[in-house]
Design a protein around this motif. Structure first.
Motif, mmCIF file in Angstrom:
data_model
loop_
_atom_site.group_PDB
_atom_site.id
_atom_site.type_symbol
_atom_site.label_atom_id
_atom_site.label_comp_id
_atom_site.label_asym_id
_atom_site.label_seq_id
_atom_site.Cartn_x
_atom_site.Cartn_y
_atom_site.Cartn_z
ATOM 1 N N SER A 25 1.191 -0.749 0.239
ATOM 2 C CA SER A 25 -0.179 -0.017 -0.125
ATOM 3 C C SER A 25 0.871 1.318 0.056
ATOM 4 O O SER A 25 0.290 2.139 0.126
ATOM 5 C CB SER A 25 -0.927 -0.025 1.125
ATOM 6 O OG SER A 25 -1.825 0.973 1.307
ATOM 7 N N ARG A 26 1.966 0.673 0.795
ATOM 8 C CA ARG A 26 2.360 2.367 0.973
ATOM 9 C C ARG A 26 3.712 2.292 -0.875
ATOM 10 O O ARG A 26 3.928 3.765 -0.484
ATOM 11 C CB ARG A 26 3.435 2.417 2.209
ATOM 12 C CG ARG A 26 2.637 1.901 3.145
ATOM 13 C CD ARG A 26 3.835 1.988 4.759
ATOM 14 N NE ARG A 26 2.581 1.946 5.866
ATOM 15 C CZ ARG A 26 3.232 0.881 6.854
ATOM 16 N NH1 ARG A 26 4.145 0.733 6.748
ATOM 17 N NH2 ARG A 26 2.582 1.264 7.502
ATOM 18 N N CYS A 99 -10.765 -0.714 5.191
ATOM 19 C CA CYS A 99 -9.116 -0.237 4.298
ATOM 20 C C CYS A 99 -8.392 0.482 5.915
ATOM 21 O O CYS A 99 -7.117 1.428 5.609
ATOM 22 C CB CYS A 99 -9.402 0.889 3.814
ATOM 23 S SG CYS A 99 -9.578 0.280 1.308
ATOM 24 N N ARG A 105 -4.082 2.033 -0.508
ATOM 25 C CA ARG A 105 -3.762 2.082 -2.028
ATOM 26 C C ARG A 105 -3.107 0.904 -2.364
ATOM 27 O O ARG A 105 -2.833 0.496 -3.566
ATOM 28 C CB ARG A 105 -1.829 2.977 -1.389
ATOM 29 C CG ARG A 105 -3.049 4.524 -1.416
ATOM 30 C CD ARG A 105 -1.283 5.524 -0.648
ATOM 31 N NE ARG A 105 -1.001 5.182 0.526
ATOM 32 C CZ ARG A 105 -1.464 5.486 1.904
ATOM 33 N NH1 ARG A 105 -2.023 6.885 1.175
ATOM 34 N NH2 ARG A 105 -0.244 4.440 2.302
ATOM 35 N N ILE A 108 -5.033 -0.393 -5.950
ATOM 36 C CA ILE A 108 -4.555 0.727 -7.338
ATOM 37 C C ILE A 108 -3.282 0.959 -6.906
ATOM 38 O O ILE A 108 -3.280 1.008 -8.575
ATOM 39 C CB ILE A 108 -5.834 1.818 -6.329
ATOM 40 C CG1 ILE A 108 -5.509 3.210 -7.645
ATOM 41 C CG2 ILE A 108 -4.542 3.034 -5.024
ATOM 42 C CD1 ILE A 108 -6.313 2.663 -9.135
ATOM 43 N N ALA A 109 -2.511 0.871 -5.645
ATOM 44 C CA ALA A 109 -1.560 0.408 -6.558
ATOM 45 C C ALA A 109 -0.586 -0.620 -7.412
ATOM 46 O O ALA A 109 0.158 -0.585 -8.453
ATOM 47 C CB ALA A 109 -0.156 1.050 -4.974
ATOM 48 N N GLU A 167 -12.559 3.967 -4.161
ATOM 49 C CA GLU A 167 -11.606 4.246 -3.714
ATOM 50 C C GLU A 167 -10.269 5.005 -3.446
ATOM 51 O O GLU A 167 -9.673 5.454 -2.288
ATOM 52 C CB GLU A 167 -10.709 3.205 -4.892
ATOM 53 C CG GLU A 167 -10.745 2.136 -4.903
ATOM 54 C CD GLU A 167 -9.783 1.046 -5.732
ATOM 55 O OE1 GLU A 167 -9.258 0.228 -5.441
ATOM 56 O OE2 GLU A 167 -9.808 1.544 -7.187
ATOM 57 N N ILE A 171 -8.139 6.423 0.293
ATOM 58 C CA ILE A 171 -7.172 6.817 0.051
ATOM 59 C C ILE A 171 -6.783 7.999 1.349
ATOM 60 O O ILE A 171 -6.532 8.242 1.390
ATOM 61 C CB ILE A 171 -6.448 6.464 -1.132
ATOM 62 C CG1 ILE A 171 -5.988 4.731 -1.698
ATOM 63 C CG2 ILE A 171 -5.067 7.596 -1.256
ATOM 64 C CD1 ILE A 171 -6.343 4.863 -3.369
#
Length: 204
Positions: A25-26, A99, A105, A108-109, A167, A171
């Motif tokens: 996510s990061r 989430c 993230r 989507i990442a 999303e 986020i």
């Protein structure tokens, strides 16, 4: 009471999956460092490689774990709703809650990182998005049929917009509970064209 080897192994695996999910996510896939994943989970690199053969194997397992957890914590409750609008708002609120694990993230990442590529991780991510979009499309169609969702853009377009807006909201509002849940529902309602729904109001 002593724990069994299988129990300890399962706990180790879950901790590594959670750590990798946060890392994805990061940082995304390319910048995910396995040593750091193991360290953040409280284990050694050796423990990670005892569970997973390489980064791809780890990330595929992470995705499976995230999807299974999402189904249990979000999709199950969506399926209990008899009305399509209620189901879509339940999905929005449930996704915001899910989430809060600091994985907002991740999906989507990975989707952006593997866009246009033939890669096992990208392929499984796209299949999951297709299934979610189809679920939303069917609910929107049902809402249009019973008059609870007003006419507007084509159903497939609206389903994609719903997912994208949801999303983006979770986020942007990561770590801002309880506003994330409430505003996710309001954004979902807005995309669907609902002028007012008491389920998108803050509790008194």
């Amino acid at each position: 009471m002593r724990t069994s080897h299988a129990d300890r192994s399962a706990r180790t695996r879950t901790a590594l999956l959670e750590s990798a999910a946060r890392g994805l996510s990061r940082y995304g896939y390319g910048n995910l460092v396995l040593d750091q994943v193991a360290k953040d989970a409280g284990y050694t690199r050796g423990a990670l490689y005892h569970q997973f053969k390489d980064k791809q194997d780890l990330v595929l397992a992470v995705w499976e774990w995230v999807i299974d957890t999402w189904r249990a914590e979000v999709e199950e409750f969506v399926g209990q709703e008899s009305e399509p609008v209620a189901a879509l708002l339940t999905l929005a609120r449930g996704h915001a809650l899910f989430c809060r694990r600091d994985v907002a993230r991740m999906a989507i990442a990975l989707r952006v990182e593997f866009s246009g590529q033939d890669h096992p991780v990208g392929d499984v991510v796209e299949r999951s998005y297709a299934l979610l979009t189809d679920t939303c499309r069917l609910l929107i169609e049902a809402g249009r049929d019973n008059g609870s969702i007003p006419p507007g853009p084509p159903v497939d377009v609206l389903a994609s917009a719903y997912i994208g807006a949801l999303e983006g909201t979770v986020i942007a509002l990561a770590g801002r509970a309880p506003h994330d849940e409430l505003l996710a529902a309001r954004v979902a309602a807005g995309v669907l064209g609902l002028t007012h729904d008491p389920r998108t109001e803050a509790p008194q």
